[in-house]
Enzyme design. Structure first.
Site, PDB file in Angstrom:
ATOM      1  N   PRO A 260      10.220  -1.925  -9.256  1.00 35.12           N
ATOM      2  CA  PRO A 260       8.991  -2.151 -10.027  1.00 35.12           C
ATOM      3  C   PRO A 260       8.350  -0.799 -10.355  1.00 35.12           C
ATOM      4  O   PRO A 260       7.882  -0.102  -9.456  1.00 35.12           O
ATOM      5  CB  PRO A 260       8.121  -2.987  -9.080  1.00 35.12           C
ATOM      6  CG  PRO A 260       8.693  -2.773  -7.724  1.00 35.12           C
ATOM      7  CD  PRO A 260      10.120  -2.388  -7.867  1.00 35.12           C
ATOM      8  N   ASP A 438       8.466   3.991  -7.921  1.00 35.23           N
ATOM      9  CA  ASP A 438       8.988   2.705  -7.442  1.00 35.23           C
ATOM     10  C   ASP A 438       7.926   2.127  -6.499  1.00 35.23           C
ATOM     11  O   ASP A 438       7.705   2.639  -5.399  1.00 35.23           O
ATOM     12  CB  ASP A 438      10.301   2.948  -6.710  1.00 35.23           C
ATOM     13  CG  ASP A 438      10.931   1.657  -6.194  1.00 35.23           C
ATOM     14  OD1 ASP A 438      10.233   0.617  -6.171  1.00 35.23           O
ATOM     15  OD2 ASP A 438      12.113   1.703  -5.811  1.00 35.23           O
ATOM     16  N   HIS A 439       7.277   1.048  -6.951  1.00 33.62           N
ATOM     17  CA  HIS A 439       6.140   0.535  -6.185  1.00 33.62           C
ATOM     18  C   HIS A 439       6.550  -0.027  -4.826  1.00 33.62           C
ATOM     19  O   HIS A 439       5.718  -0.234  -3.949  1.00 33.62           O
ATOM     20  CB  HIS A 439       5.419  -0.557  -7.009  1.00 33.62           C
ATOM     21  CG  HIS A 439       3.942  -0.585  -6.784  1.00 33.62           C
ATOM     22  ND1 HIS A 439       3.350  -0.336  -5.563  1.00 33.62           N
ATOM     23  CD2 HIS A 439       2.903  -0.802  -7.646  1.00 33.62           C
ATOM     24  CE1 HIS A 439       2.047  -0.428  -5.669  1.00 33.62           C
ATOM     25  NE2 HIS A 439       1.736  -0.700  -6.929  1.00 33.62           N
ATOM     26  N   ARG A 440       7.837  -0.280  -4.633  1.00 33.28           N
ATOM     27  CA  ARG A 440       8.282  -0.770  -3.326  1.00 33.28           C
ATOM     28  C   ARG A 440       8.063   0.298  -2.257  1.00 33.28           C
ATOM     29  O   ARG A 440       7.940   0.000  -1.073  1.00 33.28           O
ATOM     30  CB  ARG A 440       9.765  -1.150  -3.374  1.00 33.28           C
ATOM     31  CG  ARG A 440      10.064  -2.301  -4.315  1.00 33.28           C
ATOM     32  CD  ARG A 440      11.556  -2.530  -4.444  1.00 33.28           C
ATOM     33  NE  ARG A 440      12.212  -1.349  -5.001  1.00 33.28           N
ATOM     34  CZ  ARG A 440      13.518  -1.288  -5.263  1.00 33.28           C
ATOM     35  NH1 ARG A 440      14.302  -2.320  -4.992  1.00 33.28           N
ATOM     36  NH2 ARG A 440      14.045  -0.194  -5.764  1.00 33.28           N
ATOM     37  N   VAL A 441       8.080   1.573  -2.706  1.00 32.92           N
ATOM     38  CA  VAL A 441       7.960   2.675  -1.766  1.00 32.92           C
ATOM     39  C   VAL A 441       6.621   3.388  -1.934  1.00 32.92           C
ATOM     40  O   VAL A 441       5.968   3.759  -0.961  1.00 32.92           O
ATOM     41  CB  VAL A 441       9.118   3.669  -1.992  1.00 32.92           C
ATOM     42  CG1 VAL A 441       8.968   4.891  -1.073  1.00 32.92           C
ATOM     43  CG2 VAL A 441      10.466   2.984  -1.763  1.00 32.92           C
TER      44      VAL A 441
END
Lengths: 466, 480
Positions: A260, A438-441
């Site tokens: 994302p 990367d919004h996951r990180v």
């Protein structure tokens, strides 16, 4: 009955491969698709997945040794079977071009079974996602495994070929036998994919480089509609994608789909950095002058050190924080892009980074980049300033979690306070930098903190010394 | 490509155009054929088919004489050649109508007319009914065929100075016939005319007849013809022709050695067949204006899929240099082109193979003895000093040939000694034009001689000679 596992041609030009490591040991139970070993080819290191299920009875090619395409590298069979009971010829390194009865392996391999590491990279996506051979080498002389499984899909006569030995003409077999060519490594261009004389001759003469794109083969259902000059204008021009392009396409799609993305933009005043660069370069020979990019790399590394989450990677159920700041720089080539990586930029000086990039870019232009030169970047910088682009956003280059997109440096009016504290319009050299995260990180505040620090370092490079 | 009326237009409905059009329809292309004469082209109307009808009647007529050996006396006084000729026309017309039917059945649109100009994606047609029509198409296939080549001084009047067309239309037999050119066409008419009692002289510039065929086969044919009274003048050329005054006065041919510039003898004859090759029909189509310039001799050069230098324009059949001016070549090329176009237009995912390998194109001469072959001939291999071996088996070793009294013939296989690859082959004699296909299939499928002799052949057949020749290649022929 025990089966010999042959070395397969994992790339179009591969004639032999070195087994860098065995992932299973003798006596282990393997399933179809279990990674047996890693094979280093002329292009990359690839996983070799088992075409058969059973017990790994014997490893014939030790780690560190190489085997010719077609040579047996291991024996898989049932528990209690004795690998040494196989005919001696099977255990030798002799090519098995004419031993259909005893080689059953290829038939069982499904198309994506052989997984390859990237053959080449391009920016903004230097990625080391494993890519199936079918994506990597659509026009290549595919491993026999694939050629066979494709025929099984389409050929009603596949049943007559249960051992998975490729359909081939008697003449092709005779030629292959004489020349030691392994028919299983070939994709036939004859009717129903039959290996014919020209296929074998192409291997012998080393011209196996894919005629498939231009040579229509009746079995070539997947052949692209390539249009030669004389037929130009007839239809839209369609050109077969290079393997590099296929890899890039898959990685970028995967990255955009899976990560994302969100984007953070800053306007950076470049006057001090430009002046610093000018003063550093003033004392240097022209050949040794430092590029603007190397300042970006170095100062980005400094900003990353202050914001270690930027240097992390999403691992599905965990986040890996990398110690070393390995920054890739996207480089345009005549026929594509690469993103070579300089390792541990945080602890290297500008001159070292500059020298390393120059070496890597020279290698890239000669097509000599090794996978180790472009894999595993923790962060990537793409600079399109030279094209006059004001600003843009880039797609993250896994396994990194962020990519910095830099536009052109331009003289612009800005509002600044003068010495007396009054606001006034001033003219400054401005750069627009856009970070894709990367919004996951990386959460918004984390990315913003990084951009704040990066902006500060670029605007006042002396802060990097602090 | 929906902006075009048609996906493909075939200019000419010969064995190239009509086969290509049907194949194109099978692949779902919107297809038009333009033909100025009858469907089927030269082959069906004034070539292969009517000549085979004549050859068959000629052979039967000859066999009547052979029955006298068994006490059969045949009264030939009421023999009427015009009825033989008419039978050949009936066969041709029937097949031409058959092609019409096939085109209709497959949904091929047909325009009767002459193409005036081929432009970019455009064909202008002067319709037979007087109108004009311009059609546009994504692709245009030039399949206009060829016509008998004219030799200056020997222009056809089609009464006494004849092309193959005139020969086929002739309804009365001349007493004497001179034939210029001992290729397949010349030899077939020599056979027909000689069988019906015409005095035949064949003049050939080269030192042998059937120059494209195996020299042993040519020698066999020459000897068979000479036994029947055909006279050959090889290494000779015709310098000039004196047509005489009235219709009845004989023609006078001035002949001389091929390498000289002066005639050395005269030959009196009643009719002349000039069969020295065929001229591609590439003029008057405006091809130059789209960048397709015919080469020397009027031929077009074509790429791997028979594409020309103009976008979307293809060429097949007798207009194309390289693959041979043969009906079956045109048909094979037509299928490739139709499939290629369908592939490019997205109608099929299968890209056809590229242009024909001359190796896989059989030649066939239908006189008696028949001669058929493929691949490089032995003389060529010798001249090029290419490594090869030849294995020959004579018909007289085959029981069937002896039983039916057809012992003049042989099967010759040229092969690679090491790989046993079949490089080429020639069959001469009874049914040679049929027998050759076993070896051709073997060669094109890359079977080796061992595969041929390992195949059980029915006994007694002439095909056993094929098997024995393959055995001979392995040094193990049984009946020799």
């Amino acid at each position: 009955m025990a089966e010999n596992i042959p070395m397969l041609a994992l790339s179009s030009t591969m004639t032999d491969g070195t087994i860098t490591a065995w992932k299973v040991a003798e006596g282990d139970v393997v399933k179809r698709g279990t990674v047996l070993c890693e094979v280093e080819t002329d292009k990359a290191v690839m996983d070799y997945e088992s075409p058969s299920a059973g017990i790994l009875l014997k490893i014939l090619t030790a780690a560190g040794s190489s085997a010719k395409v077609g040579d047996s590298i291991a024996v898989i069979g049932k528990a209690g079977e004795d690998a040494s009971a196989l005919p001696a010829a099977l255990q030798s390194a002799a090519p098995q071009a004419s031993a259909p009865a005893v080689v059953a392996a290829p038939a069982a391999v499904s198309a994506p079974a052989v997984v390859a590491a990237p053959a080449a990279v391009s920016a903004p996506a230097a990625v080391s996602v494993a890519v199936s051979v079918s994506a990597l080498a659509p026009e290549a002389a595919l491993p026999a495994a694939q050629a066979v499984s494709r025929r099984q899909d389409t050929s009603p006569a596949a049943a007559v070929n249960p051992a998975g030995f490729p359909r081939s003409s008697p003449l092709a077999r005779a030629l292959a036998r004489d020349a030691g060519v392994d028919l299983r490594a070939l994709r036939g261009s004859g009717p129903l994919g039959r290996v014919v004389k020209r296929d074998v001759e192409a291997v012998i003469s080393g011209t196996a480089e894919r005629q498939a794109a231009s040579a229509g083969s009746s079995g070539g259902a997947a052949a692209p509609r390539t249009v030669r000059g004389r037929e130009g204008g007839l239809v839209d021009k369609i050109v077969a994608a290079s393997r590099t392009r296929m890899v890039v396409a898959k990685r970028l799609s995967d990255s955009m789909r899976e990560a994302p993305h969100f984007f953070l933009r800053s306007a950076v005043e470049m006057d001090r950095l430009m002046a610093l660069r000018a003063s550093i370069n003033a004392g240097r020979d022209e050949a040794d002058r430092l590029s603007l990019n190397v300042f970006f790399v170095k100062l980005t590394a400094s900003a990353i050190v202050r914001n270690p989450t930027i240097n992390a990677a999403w691992k599905g159920d965990s986040i890996e924080f990398k110690r070393s700041v390995d920054i890739a720089l996207a480089v345009a080539l005549e026929d594509g892009l690469v993103a070579p990586v300089v390792r541990d930029c945080a602890s290297k000086g500008l001159a070292d980074i500059e020298r390393e990039f120059r070496t890597l870019i020279a290698k890239a232009k000669e097509g000599r980049l090794q996978s180790s030169d472009y894999e595993g970047a923790t962060f990537t910088i793409s600079n399109l300033g030279a094209w006059g682009v004001e600003e843009f956003t880039a797609i993250i280059n896994p396994p990194g979690s962020a990519i910095l997109a830099l536009g052109a440096v331009a003289r612009e009016p800005v509002v600044r306070k003068d010495a007396g504290g009054a606001e006034a319009v001033a003219i400054r050299s401005m750069l627009r930098a856009t970070l894709s995260c990367d919004h996951r990180v990386i959460d918004g505040a984390v990315g913003a903190a990084f951009m704040r620090d990066l902006k500060g370092l670029l605007e006042e490079p002396a802060l990097a010394l602090v | 490509m929906s902006e075009y009326e048609f996906d493909v237009v075939f200019v000419g409905a010969g064995p190239g155009g009509y086969v290509g059009a049907i194949r194109a329809r099978q692949l779902g292309l919107r297809t038009l054929v333009v033909e100025k004469e009858k469907a089927g082209g030269v082959c069906l109307n004034i070539g292969c088919i009517p000549s085979k009808a004549l050859i068959d009647r000629a052979a039967k007529y000859r066999q009547l004489g052979e029955m006298e050996e068994f006490g059969v006396a045949v009264d030939r006084t009421r023999f009427d050649y015009s009825r033989v000729q008419k039978a050949s026309r009936t066969a041709a017309d029937r097949l031409s109508k058959g092609v019409d039917f096939l085109l209709r059945k497959n949904g091929v649109e047909f325009l009767a007319g002459t193409v005036q100009r081929i432009g970019s994606h455009e064909v202008a047609v002067a319709l037979t009914d007087g109108d004009e029509r311009t059609v546009n198409a994504a692709c245009i296939v030039v399949a206009t065929g060829s016509r008998p080549r004219v030799v200056p001084g020997f222009e056809f009047d089609e009464k006494r100075v004849l092309s193959s067309t005139g020969m086929l239309m002739m309804t009365t037999l001349p007493k004497r016939l001179a034939i210029l050119g001992a290729g397949a066409i010349g030899m077939e008419f020599a056979f027909i005319m000689n069988s019906f009692g015409v005095e035949v002289v064949v003049v050939e510039m080269l030192d042998r007849i059937l120059p494209m065929e195996d020299s042993d086969a040519a020698a066999l044919a020459r000897s068979a013809f000479e036994k029947r009274g055909v006279r050959f003048m090889t290494s000779m050329k015709a310098f000039s022709l004196e047509r005489g005054k009235g219709e009845e006065s004989p023609l006078l041919l001035a002949l001389g050695k091929a390498e000289t510039s002066e005639p050395s003898e005269r030959l009196e004859t009643d009719a002349i067949l000039v069969s020295v090759g065929r001229q591609p029909n590439t003029e008057g189509l405006g091809l130059e204006s789209i960048g397709v310039v015919p080469e020397r001799g009027g031929f077009l050069s074509a790429g791997p899929w028979y594409e020309t230098d103009a976008a979307g324009v293809y060429a097949i059949g007798d207009v194309v240099r390289g693959d041979g001016q043969l009906a079956h070549v045109a048909s094979a090329q037509a299928e490739i082109v139709a499939e290629r176009i369908a592939f490019l237009l997205g109608k099929t995912s299968e890209n056809p193979r590229q242009r024909l390998d001359p190796m896989e194109v059989p030649s066939a001469v239908y006189c008696e003895p028949q001669v058929a072959g493929f691949g490089p001939r032995e003389d060529t291999l010798k001249a090029e000093a290419r490594g090869y071996k030849a294995a020959t088996f004579p018909f007289r070793g085959a029981g069937k040939a002896v039983a039916i009294g057809e012992t003049e013939g042989f099967v010759k296989i040229l092969y690679d000694e090491k790989t046993r690859e079949i490089i080429g082959a020639t069959v001469a004699g009874k049914d040679a034009t049929e027998l050759v296909h076993e070896l051709l299939l073997a060669a094109s499928s890359e079977l080796v001689v061992d595969d041929v002799f390992s195949t059980v052949h029915a006994h007694p057949t002439l095909s056993e000679a094929v098997k024995e020749a393959a055995l001979a290649a392995a040094g193990r022929a049984i009946h020799m």
